[in-house]
Write a protein that holds these residues in place. Structure first.
Motif, PDB file in Angstrom:
ATOM      1  N   ALA A  47      20.935  41.135 -26.909  1.00 66.30           N
ATOM      2  CA  ALA A  47      20.409  39.641 -26.830  1.00 66.30           C
ATOM      3  C   ALA A  47      19.606  39.267 -28.609  1.00 66.30           C
ATOM      4  CB  ALA A  47      20.212  39.374 -25.594  1.00 66.30           C
ATOM      5  N   SER A  48      19.180  40.608 -28.993  1.00 70.68           N
ATOM      6  CA  SER A  48      17.856  39.987 -29.988  1.00 70.68           C
ATOM      7  C   SER A  48      17.948  38.853 -31.036  1.00 70.68           C
ATOM      8  CB  SER A  48      17.149  41.365 -29.967  1.00 70.68           C
ATOM      9  OG  SER A  48      17.656  42.039 -31.545  1.00 70.68           O
ATOM     10  N   PRO A  49      19.483  39.550 -31.439  1.00 77.46           N
ATOM     11  CA  PRO A  49      19.425  38.296 -32.660  1.00 77.46           C
ATOM     12  C   PRO A  49      19.438  37.465 -32.484  1.00 77.46           C
ATOM     13  CG  PRO A  49      21.341  40.378 -33.155  1.00 77.46           C
ATOM     14  CD  PRO A  49      20.133  40.717 -31.418  1.00 77.46           C
ATOM     15  N   TRP A  50      19.967  37.518 -30.839  1.00 76.70           N
ATOM     16  CA  TRP A  50      20.074  35.730 -31.217  1.00 76.70           C
ATOM     17  C   TRP A  50      18.595  35.153 -30.790  1.00 76.70           C
ATOM     18  CZ3 TRP A  50      23.808  38.965 -30.331  1.00 76.70           C
ATOM     19  CH2 TRP A  50      25.040  38.409 -31.511  1.00 76.70           C
ATOM     20  N   ILE A  51      17.915  35.933 -29.939  1.00 75.65           N
ATOM     21  CA  ILE A  51      16.258  35.559 -29.273  1.00 75.65           C
ATOM     22  C   ILE A  51      15.605  35.667 -30.465  1.00 75.65           C
ATOM     23  CG2 ILE A  51      14.592  36.445 -27.467  1.00 75.65           C
ATOM     24  CD1 ILE A  51      16.551  37.587 -25.860  1.00 75.65           C
ATOM     25  N   HIS A  53      16.510  35.084 -33.639  1.00 76.99           N
ATOM     26  CA  HIS A  53      17.240  34.013 -35.093  1.00 76.99           C
ATOM     27  C   HIS A  53      17.277  35.187 -36.140  1.00 76.99           C
ATOM     28  CE1 HIS A  53      17.267  30.838 -31.615  1.00 76.99           C
ATOM     29  NE2 HIS A  53      15.781  31.136 -31.872  1.00 76.99           N
ATOM     30  N   TYR A  54      18.059  35.927 -35.857  1.00 75.11           N
ATOM     31  CA  TYR A  54      18.395  36.648 -37.202  1.00 75.11           C
ATOM     32  C   TYR A  54      19.704  36.850 -37.799  1.00 75.11           C
ATOM     33  CZ  TYR A  54      17.593  41.267 -35.195  1.00 75.11           C
ATOM     34  OH  TYR A  54      17.520  41.667 -33.972  1.00 75.11           O
ATOM     35  N   MET A  55      20.668  36.320 -37.268  1.00 78.60           N
ATOM     36  CA  MET A  55      22.424  36.494 -36.855  1.00 78.60           C
ATOM     37  C   MET A  55      22.927  35.799 -38.181  1.00 78.60           C
ATOM     38  SD  MET A  55      21.572  34.463 -33.987  1.00 78.60           S
ATOM     39  CE  MET A  55      22.059  32.239 -34.088  1.00 78.60           C
ATOM     40  N   THR A  62      22.961  41.855 -36.981  1.00 79.89           N
ATOM     41  CA  THR A  62      23.246  41.813 -35.500  1.00 79.89           C
ATOM     42  C   THR A  62      24.271  42.489 -34.838  1.00 79.89           C
ATOM     43  OG1 THR A  62      22.750  39.459 -36.897  1.00 79.89           O
ATOM     44  CG2 THR A  62      24.097  39.625 -34.779  1.00 79.89           C
ATOM     45  N   THR A  63      25.093  43.850 -35.406  1.00 78.74           N
ATOM     46  CA  THR A  63      25.758  43.815 -35.091  1.00 78.74           C
ATOM     47  C   THR A  63      25.603  45.056 -34.693  1.00 78.74           C
ATOM     48  OG1 THR A  63      27.945  42.724 -36.532  1.00 78.74           O
ATOM     49  CG2 THR A  63      28.864  44.748 -34.968  1.00 78.74           C
ATOM     50  N   LEU A  66      23.666  44.941 -31.477  1.00 85.16           N
ATOM     51  CA  LEU A  66      24.831  44.630 -30.097  1.00 85.16           C
ATOM     52  C   LEU A  66      25.463  45.662 -29.926  1.00 85.16           C
ATOM     53  CD1 LEU A  66      25.983  42.132 -28.673  1.00 85.16           C
ATOM     54  CD2 LEU A  66      27.777  42.450 -30.106  1.00 85.16           C
TER      55      LEU A  66
END
Length: 144
Positions: A47-51, A53-55, A62-63, A66
């Motif tokens: 979940a870290s890319p959304w937490i 905010h670097y998606m 991001t991929t 995940l």
């Protein structure tokens, strides 16, 4: 009515068999408390890319995070469900931790400080938890 004795069971005739069964079921799981943090680390990694905010700025990372988070969480579930077989994969957890530390530069494109710190913390925790699991697994294996 049965005589319910609530005292010391050391005089029970089956105490040695009960202790052996308990040891066999437990299977040398000195590291059972590590399974939960490893699972939570995997969930956070996924979940870290959304937490953080670097998606949008790092789609490949991001991929990557995940997939790596799911892999770490699956290792934790394996540690919980089949510890006698899975603790040999503790070294894989260490390798995942090292990879997470270097991944921002290998997978990402010009990562910023937040992305780098995020992956270094995840990697360091994965490495430390993997070393704890590997050390305990090595200590609990029976030697001939």
């Amino acid at each position: 009515m049965a005589n319910l004795h609530r005292g010391d069971i050391s005089s029970h005739p089956d105490v040695s068999e009960m202790r052996e069964r308990y040891d066999r079921v437990l299977g040398g799981r000195d590291v059972a408390l590590v399974d939960g943090p490893v699972f939570l680390l995997g969930l956070y990694c996924a979940a870290s890319p959304w937490i953080v905010h670097y998606m949008a700025s790092q789609p490949a990372l991001t991929t990557h995070n995940l997939i790596m988070g799911i892999a770490i969480a699956l290792l934790a579930l394996g540690f919980t469900r089949a510890p006698e077989r899975m603790y040999g994969l503790s070294w894989a957890m260490c390798a995942l931790g090292i990879w997470m530390i270097i991944a921002p530069w290998v997978v990402g494109r010009g990562p910023d400080a937040g992305v780098i710190i995020n992956n270094i913390v995840i990697g360091a925790l994965a490495l430390a938890l993997g070393l704890i699991c590997a050390g305990t697994a090595a200590k609990s294996t029976t030697r001939p």
